[in-house]
Scaffold this active site. Structure first.
Site, PDB file in Angstrom:
ATOM      1  N   ALA A  72      -3.186   8.378   7.435  1.00  0.00           N
ATOM      2  CA  ALA A  72      -3.912   8.186   8.684  1.00  0.00           C
ATOM      3  C   ALA A  72      -2.909   8.231   9.824  1.00  0.00           C
ATOM      4  O   ALA A  72      -1.699   8.255   9.605  1.00  0.00           O
ATOM      5  CB  ALA A  72      -4.649   6.859   8.652  1.00  0.00           C
ATOM      6  N   GLY A 117      -4.311   7.496   3.430  1.00  0.00           N
ATOM      7  CA  GLY A 117      -5.591   8.187   3.583  1.00  0.00           C
ATOM      8  C   GLY A 117      -5.604   9.566   2.949  1.00  0.00           C
ATOM      9  O   GLY A 117      -6.659  10.056   2.530  1.00  0.00           O
ATOM     10  N   GLU A 120      -6.258   9.050  -0.610  1.00  0.00           N
ATOM     11  CA  GLU A 120      -7.644   8.601  -0.729  1.00  0.00           C
ATOM     12  C   GLU A 120      -8.629   9.768  -0.642  1.00  0.00           C
ATOM     13  O   GLU A 120      -9.667   9.763  -1.303  1.00  0.00           O
ATOM     14  CB  GLU A 120      -7.932   7.538   0.333  1.00  0.00           C
ATOM     15  CG  GLU A 120      -7.187   6.235   0.010  1.00  0.00           C
ATOM     16  CD  GLU A 120      -7.262   5.192   1.102  1.00  0.00           C
ATOM     17  OE1 GLU A 120      -7.710   4.080   0.812  1.00  0.00           O
ATOM     18  OE2 GLU A 120      -6.868   5.497   2.256  1.00  0.00           O
ATOM     19  N   GLU A 140       0.256   1.474   2.214  1.00  0.00           N
ATOM     20  CA  GLU A 140      -0.302   0.596   3.249  1.00  0.00           C
ATOM     21  C   GLU A 140       0.348  -0.780   3.336  1.00  0.00           C
ATOM     22  O   GLU A 140       0.578  -1.287   4.439  1.00  0.00           O
ATOM     23  CB  GLU A 140      -1.820   0.443   3.045  1.00  0.00           C
ATOM     24  CG  GLU A 140      -2.634   1.645   3.512  1.00  0.00           C
ATOM     25  CD  GLU A 140      -2.749   2.746   2.481  1.00  0.00           C
ATOM     26  OE1 GLU A 140      -3.522   3.688   2.706  1.00  0.00           O
ATOM     27  OE2 GLU A 140      -2.055   2.685   1.438  1.00  0.00           O
TER      28      GLU A 140
END
Length: 266
Positions: A72, A117, A120, A140
């Site tokens: 992200a 992300g 993911e 993260e």
């Protein structure tokens, strides 16, 4: 919600090759990081392909040699509070559901970094293949946050809680070979061969019955959350439903007549 015009995508490329759709996150200068615009564009592209009869399978990859999707956009996340934090997570999760629930098989060609992300998004795909040089991880906790686009849920379901907790609690990435060993990816290829190999596997899927693909995917995707008894009931219902289709009649006839089936695709 950002409205997205598929004819003027900024951060995502959609290329059609016959019945294959190649979706490329195209921000190589930013290592293909996911910002709001990129998530909105990916969501629009996957929504359009879901209802497109001419599309048989989808390959998701990243532009350039360094990154699949690096993660992200940290400069955005750094400013978030409780409410926009959970909204950001939901927007990313919505995209993972759009990928996971797509009627078409979705194959991830992980050409480089798949972090946070980015991993993911790959976890939401049906199958994942990595370049030997790729690194995969959920970093993260090193930023003082947790995965928010489904990583805590999908990684545990895919690889078991032991592997998921090791990756999530250390935040350390793994190599492509290690990812293969723990079942995080389905195969590893040399970087120069990755896309061609993944396209070949996608074309194998495209050669099968389109409704059968959609129903088989649905049976697995929904069944994994059900008890065995309910999962078997779902499978029997879908098996019954597909038995009434022209596609089944053609598939069976082709087998008995020793010819290739001609599936209806737009």
């Amino acid at each position: 919600d950002m409205s997205v015009d598929l004819n003027s995508l900024q951060n995502v490329q959609l290329v059609r090759e016959g019945h294959l759709a190649i979706v490329t996150v195209n921000r190589p200068a930013k290592l293909n990081a996911l910002d709001g615009q990129t998530i909105a564009e990916l969501d629009a592209v996957f929504a359009a392909l879901d209802g497109d009869a001419s599309c048989g399978a989808i390959v998701l990859t990243g532009a350039g040699e360094k990154a699949f999707i690096a993660g992200a956009d940290i400069s955005v996340l750094a400013k978030q509070g409780v409410l926009d934090g959970s909204d950001n997570a939901r927007a990313g999760q919505q995209l993972t559901l759009r990928i996971e629930n797509n009627r078409k098989p979705v194959l991830a060609a992980i050409n480089g970094f798949a972090l946070g992300g980015g991993l993911e998004m790959a976890l939401a795909c049906d199958v994942r293949f990595a370049a030997k040089t790729a690194k995969l991880g959920l970093p993260e906790v090193s930023l003082g946050i947790i995965p928010g686009y489904g990583g805590t849920q999908r990684l545990a379901r895919l690889c078991g809680t032991g592997t998921a907790l090791q990756l999530i609690l250390t935040g350390d990435p793994v190599t492509a070979d290690e990812a293969l060993r723990v079942g995080l990816v389905n195969g590893v290829f040399e970087p120069g061969e990755l896309l061609a190999q993944v396209k070949a596997i996608a074309l194998k899927m495209v050669s099968r019955g389109p409704l059968a693909l959609a129903m088989a995917k649905q049976a697995v995707r929904r069944g994994v959350h059900l008890s065995m008894q309910d999962g078997l009931a779902l499978e029997a219902d879908l098996f019954g439903a597909i038995s009434s289709t022209a596609e089944m009649k053609e598939g069976m006839a082709a087998f008995l007549e020793k010819r290739k089936p001609s599936w209806l695709r737009a």
